[in-house]
Design a protein around this motif. Structure first.
Motif, short mmCIF file in Angstrom:
data_model
loop_
_atom_site.label_atom_id
_atom_site.label_comp_id
_atom_site.label_asym_id
_atom_site.label_seq_id
_atom_site.Cartn_x
_atom_site.Cartn_y
_atom_site.Cartn_z
N ILE A 31 0.86 -1.20 0.00
CA ILE A 31 0.00 0.00 0.00
C ILE A 31 0.89 1.24 0.00
O ILE A 31 1.89 1.31 0.73
N HIS A 32 0.53 2.22 -0.83
CA HIS A 32 1.30 3.46 -0.96
C HIS A 32 0.66 4.52 -0.06
O HIS A 32 -0.55 4.77 -0.12
N VAL A 33 1.48 5.14 0.78
CA VAL A 33 0.98 6.10 1.76
C VAL A 33 1.62 7.46 1.49
O VAL A 33 2.84 7.63 1.66
N ASP A 34 0.80 8.43 1.06
CA ASP A 34 1.30 9.75 0.66
C ASP A 34 1.29 10.72 1.83
O ASP A 34 0.23 11.03 2.37
N ILE A 35 2.46 11.20 2.20
CA ILE A 35 2.57 12.17 3.30
C ILE A 35 2.92 13.54 2.72
O ILE A 35 3.96 13.70 2.07
N VAL A 64 5.93 4.34 1.99
CA VAL A 64 5.64 5.71 2.43
C VAL A 64 6.35 6.72 1.54
O VAL A 64 7.58 6.71 1.43
N HIS A 65 5.55 7.57 0.90
CA HIS A 65 6.07 8.57 -0.06
C HIS A 65 6.05 9.92 0.64
O HIS A 65 4.99 10.50 0.87
N LEU A 66 7.24 10.42 0.97
CA LEU A 66 7.34 11.68 1.71
C LEU A 66 7.43 12.87 0.78
O LEU A 66 8.43 13.07 0.10
N MET A 67 6.38 13.66 0.77
CA MET A 67 6.39 14.93 0.03
C MET A 67 6.45 16.04 1.07
O MET A 67 5.48 16.76 1.30
N ILE A 68 7.58 16.08 1.74
CA ILE A 68 7.75 17.03 2.85
C ILE A 68 9.14 17.66 2.78
O ILE A 68 10.07 17.06 2.22
N VAL A 173 5.97 4.00 -10.88
CA VAL A 173 5.41 5.22 -11.47
C VAL A 173 4.19 5.66 -10.67
O VAL A 173 3.34 4.84 -10.31
N ASP A 174 4.13 6.95 -10.38
CA ASP A 174 3.12 7.49 -9.47
C ASP A 174 2.44 8.72 -10.06
O ASP A 174 3.10 9.70 -10.39
N GLY A 175 1.13 8.63 -10.18
CA GLY A 175 0.34 9.80 -10.61
C GLY A 175 -0.23 9.64 -12.00
O GLY A 175 0.51 9.43 -12.96
ZN ZN Z 1 2.62 9.11 -4.03
#
Ligand code: ZN
Ligand code: DX5
Length: 214
Positions: A31-35, A64-68, A173-175
């Protein structure tokens, strides 16, 4: 359907437990978890309590995908709250090498994400160190955006570099991944696909996933 990593950003959190069970029943493994912090990207998603909640609900791997900004501050906390893989962005990380080492020191798999506007060549020094590269098919921040077609060429370029150097990282690949374009994206060189809105659409998870048969 182990090559699909559903992004819970698009889940219905009021019935999260049921939706995660349904993912499990459809042979999902990760599972992909977007932060998101409202700074690195123009949106805020969720943080540790939700990650911990998902961790307690399932044994599936948590990507866990960190967009921080400055993710180094929180690697320890994400590790403690159940991340199996942590991906950080190449953009804006001044000491990316240190961040990747920090993730690996926790015994967690490390990924590097790259935005559509950043040349693939920017990854050169970091590619030998990572377990996965997350090629963004959209500018990160929101689910449900349209896939940027030029990303296909970028996936191909990365695949070529991977093969030439005998690297073993996954290309994810994401999005903007949808039933209508997923085969083209796999053919371009992707190993795994992050899918948010198209998996959770109308709450019909099993139906939606079944459309990804190859
Ligand atoms: Zn993502
Ligand atoms: C975008 C996030 C994605 C998002 C994908 O910033 O990183 O993981 O959830 O959603 P879809 O599949 O709807 O584009």
């Amino acid at each position: 359907m182990s090559f699909i990593y559903p992004s819970v950003l698009s889940a219905d959190f009021s019935i999260l437990k049921d939706q995660i069970r349904e993912l499990e029943n459809n042979n999902i493994k990760t599972i992909h978890v977007d932060i998101m912090d409202g700074k690195f990207v123009p949106n805020i998603s969720f943080g540790f309590p939700i990650l911990k909640c998902i961790r307690d609900l399932t044994n599936l791997k948590l990507d866990v995908h960190l967009m921080i900004e400055e993710p180094i501050r929180y690697i320890d906390e994400f590790a403690k709250n159940g991340a199996d893989l942590i991906t950080v962005h190449i953009e804006g990380n001044y000491h990316i090498h240190r961040v990747i080492q920090e993730i690996k020191n926790k015994g967690i798999k490390a990924g590097i994400a790259i935005n559509p506007g950043t040349p693939i060549g920017a990854l050169e020094e970091i590619l030998p160190l990572v377990d996965l590269v997350l090629v963004m098919g959209v500018n990160p921040g929101f689910g449900g955006q349209v896939f940027i077609e030029k990303s296909l060429k970028r996936i191909g370029e990365l695949k070529r570099i991977k093969e030439e150097n005998l690297f073993s990282f996954d290309i994810n690949v994401d999005g903007g991944v949808k039933e209508s374009n997923f085969e083209t994206i796999l053919e371009a060189g992707a190993n795994n696909l992050i899918v948010g809105s198209d998996v959770f659409r109308d709450g019909e998870i099993s139906r939606n996933i079944s459309r990804y048969k190859r």
